[in-house]
Design an enzyme around this catalytic site. Structure first.
Site, PDB file in Angstrom:
ATOM      1  N   ARG A 154       0.913  -1.375   0.118  1.00  0.00           N
ATOM      2  CA  ARG A 154       0.056  -0.033   0.107  1.00  0.00           C
ATOM      3  C   ARG A 154       0.840   1.278   0.112  1.00  0.00           C
ATOM      4  O   ARG A 154       2.028   1.189   0.393  1.00  0.00           O
ATOM      5  CB  ARG A 154      -1.014   0.183   1.345  1.00  0.00           C
ATOM      6  CG  ARG A 154      -2.048  -0.749   1.061  1.00  0.00           C
ATOM      7  CD  ARG A 154      -3.077  -0.591  -0.099  1.00  0.00           C
ATOM      8  NE  ARG A 154      -4.318  -1.296  -0.170  1.00  0.00           N
ATOM      9  CZ  ARG A 154      -4.482  -2.213  -1.063  1.00  0.00           C
ATOM     10  NH1 ARG A 154      -3.496  -2.351  -2.043  1.00  0.00           N
ATOM     11  NH2 ARG A 154      -5.441  -2.602  -1.437  1.00  0.00           N
ATOM     12  N   HIS A 213      -1.318  -0.246 -10.285  1.00  0.00           N
ATOM     13  CA  HIS A 213      -2.154  -0.832  -9.021  1.00  0.00           C
ATOM     14  C   HIS A 213      -2.491  -2.408 -10.106  1.00  0.00           C
ATOM     15  O   HIS A 213      -3.635  -2.745  -9.887  1.00  0.00           O
ATOM     16  CB  HIS A 213      -3.205  -0.567  -8.538  1.00  0.00           C
ATOM     17  CG  HIS A 213      -3.640  -1.186  -7.316  1.00  0.00           C
ATOM     18  ND1 HIS A 213      -4.148  -0.361  -6.244  1.00  0.00           N
ATOM     19  CD2 HIS A 213      -3.681  -2.345  -6.768  1.00  0.00           C
ATOM     20  CE1 HIS A 213      -4.401  -1.183  -5.161  1.00  0.00           C
ATOM     21  NE2 HIS A 213      -4.206  -2.406  -5.523  1.00  0.00           N
TER      22      HIS A 213
END
Ligand code: NDP
Length: 302
Positions: free
Chosen positions: A217, A265
């Protein structure tokens, strides 16, 4: 069994064939009176923000492994399970291994520019220390794939709990691990304790030439701290798949920094074909009152 699907509009078409094939007895709905539902299949982008009226729901099954966007929802009192899916795990291991090999082999060192860059014998895998921050489902799998190639791998987790085939250290030994991490793979969830964990002091502990690969993250390192550290040459390069703001804005400095590689991502997708059977198994368990799989610990946040 009546199941409410709450995810982005595009997800409905992507997921329904696999979910309905995996659980034919399920009636999957995009809407309806909350009290009729036995379970909720959830991903960010859906329309449920208040879980209170879903009083008969026995399981909220996330389609994502990262649950930071739902775990702090105070209205959610029902059990929450996160995604653990063999396709996701394989994809993440391949991503981490691929980019680690780019770092290891020095692929960026060579260019079609007429210069014969001979003369340096690169280290073999067994001479290149890898550290994996986060020894969960994904960190363990990535660590095993890299160890299988011969890299000495040290894992770090909150608990330091044993993982067969990998040396694991608890988080209070992070600084020692960073000091010898030539390739640092970050697979931590976003929680209050992991936010900004890699600060300027810790980045400066990395050895010369170290690479960071972060598909965990984006909250792990403050952007300006990482950019400053890269400008100092430590780390030498950062491969970033996750960001504080996604999509990463076009004007963001990460796009333009020569020592940064941005991937959007895509490190590991949840693929309906491999994930639907996992969802189906957990929904069946919920209905039968059996122990649920992959439950999120609300106090830990992952
Ligand atoms: P898990 O919940 O299985 O594992 C989390 C790991 O992090 C555990 O080993 C845990 O330690 C460790 N951890 C948690 N907090 C700390 C801390 N403060 N210090 C040190 N270690 C800590 O998660 P997964 O492996 O399944 O997934 C990891 C993350 O990867 C997800 O949360 C998500 O953010 C990200 N992800 C990214 C994707 C992408 O495409 N880029 C796709 C899927 C996931 P312990 O074992 O002691 O509990």
């Amino acid at each position: 069994m009546k199941v409410r699907f709450s995810a982005s509009a595009a997800s409905w078409d992507e997921w329904t064939p696999a979910l309905c094939a995996a659980l034919p007895e399920m009636s999957l709905e995009q809407d309806g009176p909350p009290e009729i539902f036995d379970a909720i299949i959830y991903a960010p982008g859906g329309d449920i923000s208040d879980f209170t009226p879903y009083r008969n729901v026995r399981l909220v099954q996330s389609l994502w492994a990262g649950v930071e966007r739902i775990v702090t929802n105070g209205t959610l009192t029902q059990p929450l399970a996160r995604m653990v899916d063999p396709g996701l795990t394989q994809g993440m291991s391949e991503y981490c291994t691929g980019w680690a090999m780019r770092a290891h082999l020095g692929m960026d060192h060579y260019a079609q520019d007429g210069i014969w860059r001979n003369g340096q014998t690169p280290p073999l895998a067994q001479e290149r220390q890898v550290a994996v921050l986060g020894m969960g489902e994904l960190g363990r799998a990535a660590a095993h794939m890299l160890a299988g190639l011969g890299f000495p791998v040290t894992g770090v987790s909150a608990s330091g709990g044993a993982v067969p085939g990998v040396e694991v250290r608890p988080i209070d030994q992070l600084d020692q691990v960073l000091g010898r991490a030539q390739i640092l793979i970050c697979l931590l969830p976003d929680t209050p304790r992991t936010r900004n964990l890699l600060d300027a002091h810790r980045l400066a502990l990395l050895p010369q030439g170290a690479w960071i690969i972060n598909p965990g993250r984006g909250t792990l390192i403050e952007d300006h701290v990482l950019l400053h550290a890269l400008d100092q040459g430590r780390p030498a390069h950062a491969v970033l798949d996750v960001f504080r703001s996604e999509p990463l804005p076009p004007e963001h400095a990460f796009w333009h920094h020569p020592a940064v590689t941005v991937t959007p991502h895509i490190a590991a997708a949840t693929r309906p074909a491999t994930a639907a059977p996992v969802v189906a198994e957990n929904l069946r368990r919920a209905l039968a009152g059996l122990p649920l799989l992959h439950l999120v610990d609300r106090t830990r946040g992952y």
